[in-house]
Design an enzyme around this catalytic site. Structure first.
Site, mmCIF file in Angstrom:
data_model
loop_
_atom_site.group_PDB
_atom_site.id
_atom_site.type_symbol
_atom_site.label_atom_id
_atom_site.label_comp_id
_atom_site.label_asym_id
_atom_site.label_seq_id
_atom_site.Cartn_x
_atom_site.Cartn_y
_atom_site.Cartn_z
ATOM 1 N N ASP A 10 0.704 -1.295 0.138
ATOM 2 C CA ASP A 10 -0.132 -0.048 0.168
ATOM 3 C C ASP A 10 0.950 1.341 0.004
ATOM 4 O O ASP A 10 2.168 1.292 0.552
ATOM 5 C CB ASP A 10 -0.989 -0.030 1.105
ATOM 6 C CG ASP A 10 -1.873 1.027 1.192
ATOM 7 O OD1 ASP A 10 -2.325 1.562 0.031
ATOM 8 O OD2 ASP A 10 -2.588 1.342 2.267
ATOM 9 N N GLY A 11 0.271 2.347 -0.461
ATOM 10 C CA GLY A 11 1.033 3.715 -0.503
ATOM 11 C C GLY A 11 1.518 4.160 -2.110
ATOM 12 O O GLY A 11 2.215 5.054 -1.903
ATOM 13 N N ASN A 12 1.066 3.478 -2.824
ATOM 14 C CA ASN A 12 1.713 3.985 -4.336
ATOM 15 C C ASN A 12 1.073 5.086 -4.765
ATOM 16 O O ASN A 12 1.811 6.118 -5.269
ATOM 17 C CB ASN A 12 1.195 2.779 -5.322
ATOM 18 C CG ASN A 12 2.198 1.533 -5.167
ATOM 19 O OD1 ASN A 12 2.986 1.349 -4.393
ATOM 20 N ND2 ASN A 12 1.511 0.351 -5.752
ATOM 21 N N GLY A 13 -0.304 5.439 -4.280
ATOM 22 C CA GLY A 13 -0.845 6.526 -4.606
ATOM 23 C C GLY A 13 -0.190 7.758 -3.991
ATOM 24 O O GLY A 13 0.261 8.932 -4.633
ATOM 25 N N HIS B 252 2.330 3.472 -8.946
ATOM 26 C CA HIS B 252 2.114 2.006 -9.269
ATOM 27 C C HIS B 252 3.382 1.428 -9.904
ATOM 28 O O HIS B 252 4.005 0.328 -9.792
ATOM 29 C CB HIS B 252 0.951 1.694 -9.975
ATOM 30 C CG HIS B 252 -0.289 2.081 -9.375
ATOM 31 N ND1 HIS B 252 -0.446 1.690 -7.932
ATOM 32 C CD2 HIS B 252 -1.403 2.624 -9.413
ATOM 33 C CE1 HIS B 252 -1.613 2.072 -7.554
ATOM 34 N NE2 HIS B 252 -2.387 2.607 -8.526
ATOM 35 N N SER C 205 -7.090 -5.580 -5.870
ATOM 36 C CA SER C 205 -8.295 -6.194 -4.887
ATOM 37 C C SER C 205 -9.593 -6.343 -5.820
ATOM 38 O O SER C 205 -9.711 -5.342 -6.697
ATOM 39 C CB SER C 205 -8.473 -5.565 -3.614
ATOM 40 O OG SER C 205 -9.244 -4.117 -4.126
ATOM 41 N N SER C 206 -10.354 -7.114 -5.326
ATOM 42 C CA SER C 206 -12.007 -7.101 -6.008
ATOM 43 C C SER C 206 -12.584 -5.735 -5.889
ATOM 44 O O SER C 206 -13.265 -5.474 -6.636
ATOM 45 C CB SER C 206 -13.015 -7.940 -5.007
ATOM 46 O OG SER C 206 -11.996 -9.368 -4.829
ATOM 47 N N GLU C 207 -11.945 -5.054 -4.878
ATOM 48 C CA GLU C 207 -12.695 -3.502 -4.753
ATOM 49 C C GLU C 207 -11.930 -2.424 -5.612
ATOM 50 O O GLU C 207 -12.312 -1.278 -5.870
ATOM 51 C CB GLU C 207 -12.691 -3.150 -3.371
ATOM 52 C CG GLU C 207 -13.567 -3.980 -2.362
ATOM 53 C CD GLU C 207 -12.965 -5.210 -2.077
ATOM 54 O OE1 GLU C 207 -11.740 -5.551 -1.896
ATOM 55 O OE2 GLU C 207 -13.951 -6.268 -1.890
ATOM 56 N N TRP D 232 -11.714 -2.287 -8.700
ATOM 57 C CA TRP D 232 -12.576 -1.690 -9.849
ATOM 58 C C TRP D 232 -13.110 -0.549 -9.715
ATOM 59 O O TRP D 232 -13.509 0.304 -10.649
ATOM 60 C CB TRP D 232 -13.407 -2.698 -10.152
ATOM 61 C CG TRP D 232 -12.950 -4.075 -10.378
ATOM 62 C CD1 TRP D 232 -12.863 -5.095 -9.993
ATOM 63 C CD2 TRP D 232 -12.650 -4.567 -11.875
ATOM 64 N NE1 TRP D 232 -12.323 -6.418 -10.671
ATOM 65 C CE2 TRP D 232 -12.050 -5.793 -11.810
ATOM 66 C CE3 TRP D 232 -12.143 -3.936 -13.097
ATOM 67 C CZ2 TRP D 232 -11.221 -6.526 -12.960
ATOM 68 C CZ3 TRP D 232 -11.480 -4.642 -14.152
ATOM 69 C CH2 TRP D 232 -11.216 -5.973 -14.073
ATOM 70 N N LEU E 251 11.433 -20.113 -5.043
ATOM 71 C CA LEU E 251 10.482 -19.311 -4.560
ATOM 72 C C LEU E 251 9.302 -19.140 -5.082
ATOM 73 O O LEU E 251 9.003 -19.169 -6.525
ATOM 74 C CB LEU E 251 10.833 -17.904 -4.565
ATOM 75 C CG LEU E 251 9.792 -16.823 -4.276
ATOM 76 C CD1 LEU E 251 9.929 -16.873 -2.521
ATOM 77 C CD2 LEU E 251 10.322 -15.281 -4.392
ATOM 78 N N SER F 104 -7.765 -5.157 4.867
ATOM 79 C CA SER F 104 -8.510 -4.782 3.577
ATOM 80 C C SER F 104 -8.991 -5.861 2.666
ATOM 81 O O SER F 104 -8.696 -5.949 1.675
ATOM 82 C CB SER F 104 -7.713 -3.892 2.877
ATOM 83 O OG SER F 104 -7.534 -2.512 3.614
HETATM 84 C C1 FPP Z 1 -2.117 0.118 -3.356
HETATM 85 O O1 FPP Z 1 -1.667 1.518 -3.344
HETATM 86 C C2 FPP Z 1 -1.355 -0.681 -4.461
HETATM 87 C C3 FPP Z 1 -2.152 -1.023 -5.427
HETATM 88 C C4 FPP Z 1 -3.694 -0.997 -5.579
HETATM 89 C C5 FPP Z 1 -1.376 -1.662 -6.607
HETATM 90 C C6 FPP Z 1 -0.296 -2.511 -6.381
HETATM 91 C C7 FPP Z 1 0.354 -2.872 -7.454
HETATM 92 C C8 FPP Z 1 1.794 -2.776 -7.470
HETATM 93 C C9 FPP Z 1 2.593 -2.829 -6.350
HETATM 94 C C10 FPP Z 1 2.449 -2.711 -8.792
HETATM 95 C C11 FPP Z 1 2.912 -4.471 -9.079
HETATM 96 C C12 FPP Z 1 1.623 -4.477 -10.009
HETATM 97 C C13 FPP Z 1 1.353 -5.598 -10.458
HETATM 98 C C14 FPP Z 1 0.060 -5.554 -11.580
HETATM 99 C C15 FPP Z 1 2.102 -6.778 -10.596
HETATM 100 P P1 FPP Z 1 -2.597 2.570 -3.589
HETATM 101 O O2 FPP Z 1 -2.715 3.052 -4.682
HETATM 102 O O3 FPP Z 1 -3.747 2.282 -2.515
HETATM 103 O O4 FPP Z 1 -1.862 3.720 -2.414
HETATM 104 P P2 FPP Z 1 -2.407 5.104 -1.542
HETATM 105 O O5 FPP Z 1 -3.193 4.304 -0.336
HETATM 106 O O6 FPP Z 1 -1.439 5.839 -1.272
HETATM 107 O O7 FPP Z 1 -3.539 5.500 -2.420
#
Ligand code: FPP
Length: 261
Positions: A29-32, A46, A74-76, A78, A140, A198
């Protein structure tokens, strides 16, 4: 088939270094937020998350972790803006083309876990091809949960048992779950500072040790992985039992030993 099962058993029975979990699961989590803080589009986060995943796979290989399970979509998810959803699908398709050859060379066996019916034909074919190409590997097991939810998994398992008219017991339900090919996770890490599951591994995380990291997933590195493993190694896993006498006097004794007790 028999040979494959033997190989899978060999992976799962391999003893990692003392204190290293056999199976690590991660909510990435935390990409956004990582992207937003840099005034970048969320997809850039991402993409950077993919880099972080690559680094994490390598670190798990080096540390002798047998199974890594990650939550990629996740399913959510979408419900996110269409542009972000299609970006994540493209990221997956790109990763299949770009990353799988190296993973194969590194001995990684890929499994995609989740509902495939509503994925595009191209993605579905890519998932199957990657799984088949890496099916003989045993360093692995990498489970990528994609279009996955813990509730989805429980429902599909129950439906499978009902269709086959099999009695529902803990053992039959566990065997019908999408992650039945691996033992439950020992350590579940969530990055990004939120303190919840989650809808990830609702059944399988029953006795997992939890580690919540403030670090955003794109920043997650070997040092933070080692901090999570070190925290895990200090835990006493009791599975509902009382503390063992040895652990109350030496609370930092290896969790591996108490687990076996
Ligand atoms: C949650 O962060 C992350 C995701 C929903 C996507 C995770 C995907 C990757 C790590 C890349 C690898 C991808 C694939 C397809 C193998 P968030 O977007 O909810 O972050 P936020 O809480 O900061 O908004």
């Amino acid at each position: 088939m028999f040979l494959l099962q033997m190989r899978m058993k060999a992976i799962l029975n391999r003893a990692p270094s003392l204190g290293v979990p056999t199976h690590i699961a991660i909510v990435m989590d935390g990409n956004g937020r990582w992207a937003t803080r840099r005034l970048l589009p969320r997809l850039a986060g991402h993409r950077q998350g993919m880099e972080s995943l690559r680094r994490c796979i390598r670190a798990c290989l080096e540390r002798g972790v047998a199974v890594l399970t990650v939550f990629a979509f996740s399913s959510e998810n979408w419900n996110r803006p269409a542009e972000e959803v299609s970006g994540l699908m493209e990221l997956l398709a790109g990763a299949l083309a770009k990353e799988v050859p190296q993973m194969h060379a590194d001995g990684v066996r890929l499994h995609f876990v989740g509902e495939r019916a509503n994925l595009s034909e191209k993605v579905r074919t890519g998932l199957t091809t990657a799984e088949q190409a890496t099916a003989g590997n045993d360093r692995l097991i990498l489970n990528v949960c994609f279009n996955y939810g813990g509730r989805w998994d429980l429902v599909q398992a129950a439906a499978k048992l009902a269709a086959a008219k099999v009695e529902v017991t803990e053992a039959t339900l566990a065997s019908a779950l999408a992650l039945a090919h691996v033992a439950d996770p020992d350590l579940l890490i969530r990055t990004g500072g939120e303190l919840r599951l989650s809808n990830f591994l609702l059944w399988q995380a029953a006795y997992a040790e939890l580690y919540f990291s403030e670090m955003l997933w794109p920043d997650f590195d070997e040092a933070e992985l080692d901090r999570a493993i070190a925290a895990y190694a200090k835990r006493e896993r009791r599975y509902g039992r009382v503390p063992s006498p040895a652990s109350s006097s030496a609370s930092t004794s290896s969790s591996r030993q108490s687990q076996a007790a």
